[in-house]
Scaffold this motif. Structure first.
Motif, mmCIF file in Angstrom:
data_model
loop_
_atom_site.group_PDB
_atom_site.id
_atom_site.type_symbol
_atom_site.label_atom_id
_atom_site.label_comp_id
_atom_site.label_asym_id
_atom_site.label_seq_id
_atom_site.Cartn_x
_atom_site.Cartn_y
_atom_site.Cartn_z
ATOM 1 N N TYR A 86 -8.229 -8.382 -0.495
ATOM 2 C CA TYR A 86 -6.818 -8.941 -0.839
ATOM 3 C C TYR A 86 -5.976 -7.885 -0.105
ATOM 4 O O TYR A 86 -6.404 -6.865 0.240
ATOM 5 N N SER A 87 -4.647 -8.538 -0.206
ATOM 6 C CA SER A 87 -3.671 -7.562 0.516
ATOM 7 C C SER A 87 -2.031 -7.985 0.350
ATOM 8 O O SER A 87 -2.225 -9.203 0.006
ATOM 9 N N PRO A 88 -1.204 -7.019 -0.196
ATOM 10 C CA PRO A 88 -1.358 -5.729 0.049
ATOM 11 C C PRO A 88 -1.995 -5.073 -1.151
ATOM 12 O O PRO A 88 -2.531 -5.623 -2.273
ATOM 13 N N VAL A 89 -2.100 -3.769 -1.189
ATOM 14 C CA VAL A 89 -2.796 -3.129 -2.375
ATOM 15 C C VAL A 89 -1.583 -2.475 -3.294
ATOM 16 O O VAL A 89 -0.990 -1.568 -3.091
ATOM 17 N N PRO A 90 -1.781 -3.108 -4.500
ATOM 18 C CA PRO A 90 -0.482 -2.833 -5.527
ATOM 19 C C PRO A 90 -0.528 -1.303 -5.964
ATOM 20 O O PRO A 90 0.439 -0.786 -6.164
ATOM 21 N N PHE A 91 -1.714 -0.689 -5.786
ATOM 22 C CA PHE A 91 -1.582 0.594 -6.562
ATOM 23 C C PHE A 91 -1.445 1.528 -5.356
ATOM 24 O O PHE A 91 -1.400 2.892 -5.844
ATOM 25 N N LEU A 92 -1.168 1.224 -4.219
ATOM 26 C CA LEU A 92 -0.800 2.121 -3.142
ATOM 27 C C LEU A 92 0.602 2.084 -2.985
ATOM 28 O O LEU A 92 1.327 1.254 -2.334
ATOM 29 N N SER A 93 1.438 3.149 -3.280
ATOM 30 C CA SER A 93 2.869 3.143 -3.200
ATOM 31 C C SER A 93 3.285 3.538 -1.788
ATOM 32 O O SER A 93 2.704 3.626 -0.957
ATOM 33 N N HIS A 94 4.438 3.186 -1.611
ATOM 34 C CA HIS A 94 5.153 3.323 -0.399
ATOM 35 C C HIS A 94 5.034 4.809 0.229
ATOM 36 O O HIS A 94 4.620 4.838 1.343
ATOM 37 N N GLU A 95 5.148 5.626 -0.799
ATOM 38 C CA GLU A 95 5.161 7.086 -0.439
ATOM 39 C C GLU A 95 3.627 7.571 0.085
ATOM 40 O O GLU A 95 3.267 8.338 0.949
ATOM 41 N N GLN A 96 2.635 6.951 -0.850
ATOM 42 C CA GLN A 96 1.274 7.147 -0.598
ATOM 43 C C GLN A 96 0.826 6.554 0.798
ATOM 44 O O GLN A 96 -0.087 7.157 1.566
ATOM 45 N N PHE A 97 1.194 5.438 0.955
ATOM 46 C CA PHE A 97 1.105 4.768 2.207
ATOM 47 C C PHE A 97 1.466 5.613 3.370
ATOM 48 O O PHE A 97 0.667 5.949 4.435
ATOM 49 N N ASN A 98 2.832 6.272 3.435
ATOM 50 C CA ASN A 98 3.323 6.918 4.423
ATOM 51 C C ASN A 98 2.459 8.302 4.444
ATOM 52 O O ASN A 98 2.185 8.772 5.661
ATOM 53 N N LYS A 99 2.278 8.880 3.346
ATOM 54 C CA LYS A 99 1.432 9.922 3.500
ATOM 55 C C LYS A 99 0.037 9.805 4.086
ATOM 56 O O LYS A 99 -0.465 10.704 4.822
#
Ligand code: AMP
Ligand code: GLY
Length: 430
Positions: free
Chosen positions: A231-244
């Motif tokens: 599935y996509s997107p990943v709800p448990f990955l925050s915007h900050e974590q994605f950028n990190k």
């Protein structure tokens, strides 16, 4: 523009489908392709690892863009060969495809560039590896260095299991030369996800996050497979974590490689483990994920060949990706018995009905298009993973409902699929 997609899975059907939507594409070839790609374009009967014949075909037909699905041709140098012949091809050169084909190469680079990954040691002697196991804390993970069709990683809860894993890889050589070296590393906890980026070696354009389901049965039970859903997107990955993740994983890798005059181009896939605010890399792949691609590309707005050409021409700084706000769920329909033995040649029904609902897409993997006795085209099963049924919805639960409604309209004898794709998004997918 004529394009060629190499491979025969649902990933390749999905890539071909997305390429075909571009106004700049007037012909899609697929080698060797499947029933779905023969319906969409033209299948060419050349195997994905027959690099010589593929480049000959691309030259003869004046193919202007070739996209490589699976890892094996990349690892065997298809990009180098196509470039030598003046052909445009999307993917990394052989020397960097090693990021996937040698876990030792990938881990050593991660260590050199300070990319977070599990602490590890490399062994080329079974005796030394076994000695090390005695002093390592449990659980531990034993990995064969080379490609092993997704079976070269064994998570071991006891020292005996770890010793058995070393024996399987190094003494019995079950994975051939891939087990000449092994890695023994710490076992990481957390939630896994897949993050893919387009890169021309400098600029990084991330794709939407996704999560795949590797086990055959519901609840993460049963044997490992090529992937039973995503599935996509990943709800448990925050915007900050994605950028990190982009900054601590992809940026240092590409920068470090650049400093060695090695320029990675194509799509780069990181398997990540997320635990609280910690991100660790489990593996790199040098290609699109399967089935992640089937969940990601239907959400991509815009022109796929355009972005691939920008990757090839090092013009990625001019590219932006836009994504459908909708979520996607992909359910893989497999032959009875998969990933073990299964029968082929079963008639598939309900494909048109399944795709009738808006935002539902069926991508073929192990299928073959044939004519029935009245001259109508029908599809037969031809592999373990047969179809990827994908739906978009306002959120994952709506996408899930639609994907399963569509899957319920399809039938072939022995058909099996997981019923929990997209249902446990807040825990480890399994
Ligand atoms: P890899 O091919 O290295 O991604 O490994 C395949 C699978 O093994 C991963 O998707 C994880 O589920 C698991 N795995 C690999 N390395 C580790 C680790 N260090 N700790 C826990 N699980 C792991
Ligand atoms: N879905 C895992 C892979 O493509 O390797």
């Amino acid at each position: 523009m004529k394009v060629l997609v190499i491979g025969s899975g649902a990933r390749e059907h999905c890539i071909a489908w997305k390429l075909a939507q571009s106004p700049s594409v007037n012909k899609v070839y697929c080698a060797p392709g499947n029933g779905g790609t023969s319906d969409l374009g033209e299948n060419i009967n050349i195997k994905a690892d027959d690099i010589e014949s593929l480049s000959g075909f691309a030259l003869k037909e004046k193919v202007e863009l070739t996209v490589v699905g699976p890892e094996v041709p990349l690892v065997e140098g298809i990009v180098d060969q196509f470039k030598r012949k003046g052909l445009r091809v999307f993917g990394p050169a052989k020397e960097l495809a090693k990021l996937e084909s040698s876990k030792v190469f990938a881990k050593e680079l991660m260590k050199e560039f300070n990319i977070p990954t599990a602490d590890f040691k490399v062994f080329d002697s079974a005796q030394e590896a076994k000695k090390h196991i005695q002093n390592r804390r449990l659980p531990m993970v034993v990995k064969a260095d080379g490609l092993a069709a997704g079976k070269g990683v064994i998570v071991c809860k006891t020292k005996e299991e770890a010793i058995r894993a070393v024996d399987i890889m190094m003494i019995d050589q079950v994975f051939g030369a891939s087990g000449k070296k092994v890695i023994i590393e710490d076992c990481l906890e957390g939630r896994e996800l897949s993050l893919l980026v387009f890169t021309d070696g400098k600029k990084i354009v991330p794709l939407a996050g996704s999560q795949d389901y590797k086990r055959a049965f519901d609840g993460g039970q049963g044997p490992n497979t090529g992937g039973m859903g995503a599935y996509s997107p990943v709800p448990f990955l925050s915007h900050e974590q994605f950028n990190k993740a982009v900054e601590v994983v992809f940026r240092p890798l590409l920068h470090g490689l650049g400093q060695k005059n090695k320029i990675y181009t194509g799509v780069l896939y990181a398997g990540l483990m997320l635990y609280e605010d910690k991100i660790n890399v489990l593996e790199f792949n040098v290609r699109f994920g399967d089935p992640e691609t089937q969940a990601i590309l239907p959400r991509l707005k815009g022109d796929l060949p355009d972005i691939m050409n920008k990757v090839i021409d090092s013009e990625l700084d001019k590219a932006e990706l836009e994504w459908e706000k909708k979520s996607s769920v992909c359910v893989v329909l497999a032959s009875g018995g998969y990933p073990g033995e299964y029968e082929k040649g079963k008639v598939i029904s309900g494909l048109l009905e399944a795709e009738k609902e808006e935002d539902v897409f069926v991508f073929h993997a192990g299928t073959k298009m044939v004519e029935d006795s009245s001259g109508n085209s029908i599809f037969l099963t031809e592999g373990g993973r047969v179809l990827s049924v994908v739906a978009l919805g306002q959120d994952i639960s709506q996408a899930k409902e639609k994907a399963y409604r569509a899957a319920g309209k399809i039938y072939f004898e022995g058909m099996q699929y997981r019923k929990d794709i997209g249902g446990v998004v807040l825990s480890k997918a399994g």
